[in-house]
Design a protein around this motif. Structure first.
Motif, PDB file in Angstrom:
ATOM      1  N   CYS A 199       0.883  -1.168   0.000  1.00 25.05           N
ATOM      2  CA  CYS A 199       0.000   0.000   0.000  1.00 25.05           C
ATOM      3  C   CYS A 199       0.922   1.220   0.000  1.00 25.05           C
ATOM      4  O   CYS A 199       1.531   1.533   1.035  1.00 25.05           O
ATOM      5  CB  CYS A 199      -0.898   0.009   1.234  1.00 25.05           C
ATOM      6  SG  CYS A 199      -2.274  -1.163   1.164  1.00 25.05           S
ATOM      7  N   TRP A 244      -0.717   6.332   2.856  1.00 24.66           N
ATOM      8  CA  TRP A 244      -1.301   6.203   4.196  1.00 24.66           C
ATOM      9  C   TRP A 244      -2.010   7.499   4.548  1.00 24.66           C
ATOM     10  O   TRP A 244      -1.518   8.574   4.180  1.00 24.66           O
ATOM     11  CB  TRP A 244      -0.182   5.915   5.220  1.00 24.66           C
ATOM     12  CG  TRP A 244      -0.702   5.666   6.610  1.00 24.66           C
ATOM     13  CD1 TRP A 244      -1.102   4.462   7.128  1.00 24.66           C
ATOM     14  CD2 TRP A 244      -0.885   6.625   7.654  1.00 24.66           C
ATOM     15  NE1 TRP A 244      -1.527   4.618   8.423  1.00 24.66           N
ATOM     16  CE2 TRP A 244      -1.407   5.949   8.774  1.00 24.66           C
ATOM     17  CE3 TRP A 244      -0.682   8.000   7.755  1.00 24.66           C
ATOM     18  CZ2 TRP A 244      -1.715   6.595   9.983  1.00 24.66           C
ATOM     19  CZ3 TRP A 244      -0.984   8.650   8.941  1.00 24.66           C
ATOM     20  CH2 TRP A 244      -1.496   7.949  10.038  1.00 24.66           C
ATOM     21  N   CYS A 295      -4.879   3.136   1.336  1.00 24.20           N
ATOM     22  CA  CYS A 295      -3.904   2.241   0.708  1.00 24.20           C
ATOM     23  C   CYS A 295      -3.293   2.894  -0.528  1.00 24.20           C
ATOM     24  O   CYS A 295      -2.092   2.816  -0.753  1.00 24.20           O
ATOM     25  CB  CYS A 295      -4.580   0.921   0.343  1.00 24.20           C
ATOM     26  SG  CYS A 295      -3.434  -0.328  -0.289  1.00 24.20           S
ATOM     27  N   ALA A 314      -8.832   0.611   0.731  1.00 25.13           N
ATOM     28  CA  ALA A 314      -8.380  -0.782   0.712  1.00 25.13           C
ATOM     29  C   ALA A 314      -7.689  -1.081  -0.618  1.00 25.13           C
ATOM     30  O   ALA A 314      -7.888  -0.373  -1.613  1.00 25.13           O
ATOM     31  CB  ALA A 314      -9.568  -1.717   0.906  1.00 25.13           C
ATOM     32  N   PRO A 315      -6.865  -2.132  -0.653  1.00 23.46           N
ATOM     33  CA  PRO A 315      -6.195  -2.484  -1.913  1.00 23.46           C
ATOM     34  C   PRO A 315      -7.183  -3.037  -2.936  1.00 23.46           C
ATOM     35  O   PRO A 315      -8.208  -3.616  -2.578  1.00 23.46           O
ATOM     36  CB  PRO A 315      -5.183  -3.553  -1.472  1.00 23.46           C
ATOM     37  CG  PRO A 315      -5.778  -4.156  -0.243  1.00 23.46           C
ATOM     38  CD  PRO A 315      -6.478  -3.029   0.460  1.00 23.46           C
ATOM     39  N   ALA A 329      -0.008  -5.981  -1.398  1.00 23.27           N
ATOM     40  CA  ALA A 329      -0.934  -4.975  -0.883  1.00 23.27           C
ATOM     41  C   ALA A 329      -1.883  -5.601   0.138  1.00 23.27           C
ATOM     42  O   ALA A 329      -2.217  -4.973   1.150  1.00 23.27           O
ATOM     43  CB  ALA A 329      -1.727  -4.357  -2.031  1.00 23.27           C
ATOM     44  N   THR A 330      -2.303  -6.819  -0.121  1.00 18.98           N
ATOM     45  CA  THR A 330      -3.196  -7.515   0.814  1.00 18.98           C
ATOM     46  C   THR A 330      -2.507  -7.748   2.155  1.00 18.98           C
ATOM     47  O   THR A 330      -3.102  -7.537   3.225  1.00 18.98           O
ATOM     48  CB  THR A 330      -3.645  -8.862   0.221  1.00 18.98           C
ATOM     49  OG1 THR A 330      -4.317  -8.625  -1.029  1.00 18.98           O
ATOM     50  CG2 THR A 330      -4.582  -9.592   1.178  1.00 18.98           C
ATOM     51  N   GLU A 342       0.064  -6.049   3.456  1.00 22.80           N
ATOM     52  CA  GLU A 342       0.266  -4.766   4.130  1.00 22.80           C
ATOM     53  C   GLU A 342      -1.040  -4.244   4.714  1.00 22.80           C
ATOM     54  O   GLU A 342      -1.078  -3.745   5.845  1.00 22.80           O
ATOM     55  CB  GLU A 342       0.864  -3.756   3.149  1.00 22.80           C
ATOM     56  CG  GLU A 342       0.795  -2.301   3.596  1.00 22.80           C
ATOM     57  CD  GLU A 342       1.544  -1.990   4.878  1.00 22.80           C
ATOM     58  OE1 GLU A 342       1.363  -0.871   5.391  1.00 22.80           O
ATOM     59  OE2 GLU A 342       2.293  -2.851   5.376  1.00 22.80           O
ATOM     60  N   PHE A 343      -2.136  -4.373   3.969  1.00 22.38           N
ATOM     61  CA  PHE A 343      -3.427  -3.881   4.458  1.00 22.38           C
ATOM     62  C   PHE A 343      -3.908  -4.716   5.645  1.00 22.38           C
ATOM     63  O   PHE A 343      -4.467  -4.173   6.608  1.00 22.38           O
ATOM     64  CB  PHE A 343      -4.460  -3.913   3.336  1.00 22.38           C
ATOM     65  CG  PHE A 343      -5.759  -3.250   3.704  1.00 22.38           C
ATOM     66  CD1 PHE A 343      -5.822  -1.872   3.868  1.00 22.38           C
ATOM     67  CD2 PHE A 343      -6.909  -3.998   3.900  1.00 22.38           C
ATOM     68  CE1 PHE A 343      -7.024  -1.253   4.209  1.00 22.38           C
ATOM     69  CE2 PHE A 343      -8.102  -3.390   4.252  1.00 22.38           C
ATOM     70  CZ  PHE A 343      -8.168  -2.015   4.406  1.00 22.38           C
ATOM     71  N   ARG A 346      -2.284  -3.470   8.649  1.00 22.50           N
ATOM     72  CA  ARG A 346      -2.916  -2.238   9.121  1.00 22.50           C
ATOM     73  C   ARG A 346      -4.200  -2.544   9.890  1.00 22.50           C
ATOM     74  O   ARG A 346      -4.519  -1.881  10.878  1.00 22.50           O
ATOM     75  CB  ARG A 346      -3.209  -1.308   7.946  1.00 22.50           C
ATOM     76  CG  ARG A 346      -1.971  -0.781   7.252  1.00 22.50           C
ATOM     77  CD  ARG A 346      -2.321   0.238   6.179  1.00 22.50           C
ATOM     78  NE  ARG A 346      -1.140   0.668   5.442  1.00 22.50           N
ATOM     79  CZ  ARG A 346      -1.132   1.663   4.550  1.00 22.50           C
ATOM     80  NH1 ARG A 346      -2.260   2.318   4.287  1.00 22.50           N
ATOM     81  NH2 ARG A 346      -0.022   1.992   3.923  1.00 22.50           N
ATOM     82  N   LEU A 347      -4.937  -3.557   9.437  1.00 24.11           N
ATOM     83  CA  LEU A 347      -6.186  -3.908  10.115  1.00 24.11           C
ATOM     84  C   LEU A 347      -5.933  -4.441  11.528  1.00 24.11           C
ATOM     85  O   LEU A 347      -6.826  -4.381  12.374  1.00 24.11           O
ATOM     86  CB  LEU A 347      -6.952  -4.946   9.292  1.00 24.11           C
ATOM     87  CG  LEU A 347      -7.578  -4.445   7.983  1.00 24.11           C
ATOM     88  CD1 LEU A 347      -8.294  -5.587   7.282  1.00 24.11           C
ATOM     89  CD2 LEU A 347      -8.545  -3.287   8.241  1.00 24.11           C
TER      90      LEU A 347
END
Length: 310
Positions: free
Chosen positions: A49, A52, A55, A61-62, A70-71, A73-74, A77-78
């Protein structure tokens, strides 16, 4: 003026076990934040992503086209959402205790503000394209959060057990040295990682300018110092019959032995990704052990003679 927490406290009271469960959950969530960052690093997903707090410039979201990095990294973050819920639970559980526990409530709020700090530093880390010194700062901020979570959990444990730990001046001094050595160990570890091959992304991310072998040897020497200090603490606590310090020193040594073995194997096998993540888990557990040992060694003091004859 009645605050929302004050209004709730006048109507609802929670048991000690709810506070214990909440503090343990928050500490586990703090560990997961550290491990999640490690997974992002070793999979090269740090810039999956590229922006900030969203993403990308146009999406929170990615998208499917952005791929697995990206998934990952996201998803990391979650984890902050999970952490916020856990810390919120600690704050509520501490505030709604039938018998007030202001010290634990204060440490719960410290966790909240450290979550905010971690989120901000994480965002800046993305903005500066994984500058290795900022990445190290992000890890150290996560360690501060783990520190607050470990202190909260330890205080809750003593509250539930009704323990009144005791220590001596010598153990207090050794405990201070022990924590300083462990702090140096953590900082040196960020230099080892920042000089190693796992930059956090497949892009041309700069590394720290340390010689990797040299900083790794220094890291190992600091580890020996930390372990030796705890060994002296363990022996001293046994001589003075201080069970709380002795028990926590023993647990530290056992966890440290496992962590040291992982560290040696990963260094000899060119830092495989799975072992790097395992080493991060071990570092979190060792740090928790160091914090709890420090708290035990800084308990109210009694003379060494009194401790030996108790």
């Amino acid at each position: 003026m009645v605050t929302p927490f004050g209004w709730l406290a006048s109507r609802i009271s929670l048991e000690r076990r709810s506070l214990r469960a909440a503090s343990l959950t928050a500490m586990i969530a703090a560990i997961l934040i550290i491990v999640g960052g490690g997974v992002v690093r070793v999979t090269g997903s740090g810039l999956g992503c590229p922006d900030w707090p969203a993403c990308t410039d146009g999406s929170l979201a990615p998208t499917a086209q952005m791929g697995i990095h990206a998934t990952i990294e996201f998803a990391n973050r979650l984890l902050t959402t999970v952490l916020c819920a856990a810390v919120g639970w600690v704050i509520i559980a501490a505030r709604l205790q039938r018998e007030p526990v202001p010290a634990i409530t204060r440490w719960a709020w410290v966790q909240f503000w450290l979550v905010v700090l971690n989120a901000v530093i994480g965002g800046v880390t993305v903005w500066v394209k994984l500058n290795p010194f900022m990445v190290a700062g992000h890890f150290l901020a996560a360690t501060l959060l783990l520190t607050a979570a470990a202190i909260t959990w330890d205080k809750t444990q003593n509250l539930i057990a009704g323990e009144h730990p005791a220590s001596t001046g010598k153990l207090k001094a050794l405990g201070t040295i022990m924590l300083a050595a462990n702090a140096a160990l953590v900082i040196a570890g960020t230099a080892v990682t920042g000089s190693g091959p796992h930059a956090g992304d497949s892009a041309d991310v700069p590394r720290m300018g340390f010689d990797w072998l040299g900083i790794t040897v220094f890291h190992a020497l600091v580890a020996v110092l930390a372990l030796a200090t705890v060994a002296v603490m363990w022996r001293t606590a046994n001589q003075q019959q201080l069970a709380s310090v002795s028990r926590k020193a023993k647990m530290y040594v056992l966890v440290f032995a496992g962590q040291g073995l992982i560290g040696i194997v990963q260094a000899l096998t060119h830092l495989p990704e799975l072992l790097v993540v395992c080493h991060l888990v071990g570092s979190a557990l060792v740090w928790i052990g160091a914090i709890r040992l420090l708290l035990a060694s800084h308990a109210p003091q009694r003379s060494a003679a009194a401790a030996a004859h108790s």
